[in-house]
Scaffold this active site. Sequence first.
Site, short mmCIF file in Angstrom:
data_model
loop_
_atom_site.label_atom_id
_atom_site.label_comp_id
_atom_site.label_asym_id
_atom_site.label_seq_id
_atom_site.Cartn_x
_atom_site.Cartn_y
_atom_site.Cartn_z
N THR A 144 0.84 -1.20 0.00
CA THR A 144 0.00 0.00 0.00
C THR A 144 0.87 1.25 0.00
O THR A 144 0.78 2.09 -0.91
CB THR A 144 -0.92 0.00 1.25
N VAL A 145 1.72 1.39 1.01
CA VAL A 145 2.53 2.62 1.12
C VAL A 145 3.68 2.60 0.11
O VAL A 145 3.94 3.59 -0.58
CB VAL A 145 3.07 2.80 2.56
N LYS A 159 5.23 2.45 12.89
CA LYS A 159 5.05 2.92 14.28
C LYS A 159 5.10 1.77 15.28
O LYS A 159 5.55 1.95 16.41
CB LYS A 159 3.72 3.67 14.44
N VAL A 208 3.59 8.64 12.28
CA VAL A 208 2.52 9.24 13.09
C VAL A 208 1.67 10.15 12.21
O VAL A 208 2.19 11.05 11.55
CB VAL A 208 3.09 10.07 14.27
N GLY A 214 0.08 9.85 9.40
CA GLY A 214 0.16 9.78 7.93
C GLY A 214 0.72 11.02 7.28
O GLY A 214 1.90 11.34 7.43
N ILE A 251 0.26 14.18 7.83
CA ILE A 251 0.47 15.40 8.62
C ILE A 251 1.94 15.48 9.03
O ILE A 251 2.45 14.55 9.67
CB ILE A 251 -0.42 15.40 9.90
N LYS A 267 1.53 5.56 18.31
CA LYS A 267 1.80 6.90 17.77
C LYS A 267 1.99 7.92 18.90
O LYS A 267 2.89 8.76 18.85
CB LYS A 267 0.65 7.32 16.86
N GLY A 285 -3.34 5.87 4.42
CA GLY A 285 -3.64 5.77 2.99
C GLY A 285 -2.37 5.88 2.18
O GLY A 285 -1.39 6.49 2.60
N1 LIG Z 1 -1.29 1.61 5.00
C1 LIG Z 1 -1.25 2.80 5.56
O1 LIG Z 1 -2.13 3.64 5.33
C2 LIG Z 1 -0.12 3.17 6.49
C3 LIG Z 1 -0.09 4.46 7.05
C4 LIG Z 1 0.98 4.82 7.87
C5 LIG Z 1 1.97 3.90 8.13
N2 LIG Z 1 1.90 2.64 7.59
C6 LIG Z 1 2.97 1.71 7.89
O2 LIG Z 1 3.67 1.43 6.68
C7 LIG Z 1 4.20 0.12 6.70
C8 LIG Z 1 3.74 -0.63 5.45
O3 LIG Z 1 2.33 -0.72 5.47
P1 LIG Z 1 1.50 -1.15 4.17
O4 LIG Z 1 0.09 -0.82 4.47
O5 LIG Z 1 2.13 -0.61 2.93
O6 LIG Z 1 1.70 -2.74 4.21
P2 LIG Z 1 1.46 -3.79 3.03
O7 LIG Z 1 0.52 -3.25 2.02
O8 LIG Z 1 1.13 -5.08 3.67
O9 LIG Z 1 2.89 -3.90 2.34
C9 LIG Z 1 3.95 -4.62 2.90
C10 LIG Z 1 5.02 -4.83 1.84
O10 LIG Z 1 6.12 -5.51 2.42
C11 LIG Z 1 6.52 -6.54 1.53
N3 LIG Z 1 7.21 -7.60 2.29
C12 LIG Z 1 6.71 -8.36 3.31
N4 LIG Z 1 7.65 -9.19 3.76
C13 LIG Z 1 8.77 -8.96 3.02
C14 LIG Z 1 10.08 -9.53 2.96
N5 LIG Z 1 10.45 -10.49 3.80
N6 LIG Z 1 10.95 -9.04 2.05
C15 LIG Z 1 10.60 -8.06 1.19
N7 LIG Z 1 9.37 -7.48 1.18
C16 LIG Z 1 8.48 -7.94 2.08
C17 LIG Z 1 5.25 -7.02 0.88
O11 LIG Z 1 5.56 -7.68 -0.34
P3 LIG Z 1 4.40 -8.19 -1.36
O12 LIG Z 1 3.85 -6.90 -1.95
O13 LIG Z 1 5.08 -9.03 -2.34
O14 LIG Z 1 3.40 -8.89 -0.50
C18 LIG Z 1 4.55 -5.68 0.66
O15 LIG Z 1 4.95 -5.09 -0.54
C19 LIG Z 1 3.72 -0.49 8.03
O16 LIG Z 1 4.73 -0.35 8.99
C20 LIG Z 1 2.52 0.36 8.39
O17 LIG Z 1 2.28 0.42 9.79
C21 LIG Z 1 0.88 2.27 6.79
#
Ligand SMILES: NC(=O)c1ccc[n+]([C@@H]2O[C@H](COP(=O)([O-])OP(=O)(O)OC[C@H]3O[C@@H](n4cnc5c(N)ncnc54)[C@H](OP(=O)(O)O)[C@@H]3O)[C@@H](O)[C@H]2O)c1
Length: 441
Positions: free
Chosen positions: A13-14, A105, A132, A134, A136, A205, A311
């Site tokens: 996602t990110v 976080k 923390v 997103g 902001i 956060k 997001g």
């Molecule tokens: N989503 C949000 O809105 C948001 C907001 C603020 C902060 N965050 C933080 O951002 C971080 C990522 O969140 P996300 O929502 O983007 O998660 P996500 O969509 O689950 O993406 C995780 C990514 O990590 C990859 N991955 C997992 N294990 C791996 C490994 N061993 N080696 C290499 N790549 C690996 C996955 O690969 P595949 O794509 O191949 O599965 C995927 O691309 C988290 O710490 C989350 O707390 C997220």
Amino acid sequence: MRQVNIGMIGGGTVGSGVYHAWECNGDLMSSRLGVKINFQKVAVKAFDEPRPYAIPRALMTLDWQSVVNDPAVQVIIELVGGTTIAKTMVLAALKLGKPVITANKALLSAHGEELFAVAKQYNANLYYEASVAGGIPIIKTMRESFVGNRFTHIYGIVNGTCNYILTRMKLEGADFADMLADAQRLGYAEAEPSLDIDGFDAEHKIGILASLAHGFWVKPKDIYVEGIRHISKLDMQFAAQLGYTIKLLGIVKKPAVAKPKAKNGSRVQVSVYPTLVPNAHVLASVNHVFNAVFIRGDVVGDTLFYGRGAGKDATASAVLSDVADAALDLKHGSKSRVPPFVPHEMAGAVLPIGETVSRYYVRFSVVDKPGVLAKISAILAASKIGISSLIQPEGHQGESVPLILMIHDAPNAAMTKALAKIAKLPVVKSPPVMIRVESFE
Ligand SMILES: NC(=O)c1ccc[n+]([C@@H]2O[C@H](COP(=O)([O-])OP(=O)(O)OC[C@H]3O[C@@H](n4cnc5c(N)ncnc54)[C@H](OP(=O)(O)O)[C@@H]3O)[C@@H](O)[C@H]2O)c1
């Protein structure tokens, strides 16, 4: 123009949001910064996983170590999540002296103290703007813009899922369970929603903000956390009748101290709980998935920051801000121009929740007969707890009726003890509901 090569671990996602935003605005960033930003490699878990935005196959690898160890890669972005493999990845990069950017976080909450110490030891920086609230820019604001302030109060609506559910409960007079199910259907809540609705994500956060503000590492175990599962539409309605909106607030504040040298001078309240916010306060109008952080500094006074707290795009904006900082730090040879976190208040400690003082909203379910209020107020009076107002709405049928009391400032421990006694009265039909009230004074 000097080029800085980025290696990203995680393209979900990110991660895909970051890549997409860079594709759209990378040239603009380069011209603003005078540094060319280049995405060299992106590690993922599986090539054919669906992603919100495409990442060129030629850039992708399944071997994260090849990204970290590539001598051409100068900056590592960790967007994997979790506290296990992500920790290994971040430590591996820091130990090579490479700056690391993370949005994680949960990782910082659990291991921040160790990671910042390793970053310092290896003269590498650790950037975490996206961890923390997103989009902001709250970390940079606190670290840099407000460096000349002491932080007396921080109030954050930092979990979009909870804010979405509470907003709809208020606007539609709906039940918690129905709104949670809707949030899950719309993708605002996970199938396993505990991290959000039980307050743990907000805890991560608010712990990061508290540590940054007060210069000692706030451990998750010291943060008092209450989620929103027990908030009912009845409490939403009574709160509205009294002129309040219920919000899940992360709170960091120094208690008022009678004498400057009193023992609790360096102790800070750090907590997450549902709170009655006066409708006239700006935080009461922060609705749906939006986040807001209200900061009071001793020099600047009151400030408010509002935006999308999660997001792919909003979070990507925060990551790119860190990319820019890392690139400029490399360009100017000043890896730790702004240190990520420097302990500076060694005597600091978190105030136990029992010692915090606040006002309260309490709803009792009582039998409808004379003398009930006298019994309840006698117990409160014996604990030196004062009632500021009361409503007993008419028109409730049945064995028990609601009785709502607003309570003056009282220590949490005294309040909890008094309510436990009241709950044992035969005229009280179910456990009292207690929600703290914030006056923002
Ligand atoms: N989503 C949000 O809105 C948001 C907001 C603020 C902060 N965050 C933080 O951002 C971080 C990522 O969140 P996300 O929502 O983007 O998660 P996500 O969509 O689950 O993406 C995780 C990514 O990590 C990859 N991955 C997992 N294990 C791996 C490994 N061993 N080696 C290499 N790549 C690996 C996955 O690969 P595949 O794509 O191949 O599965 C995927 O691309 C988290 O710490 C989350 O707390 C997220």
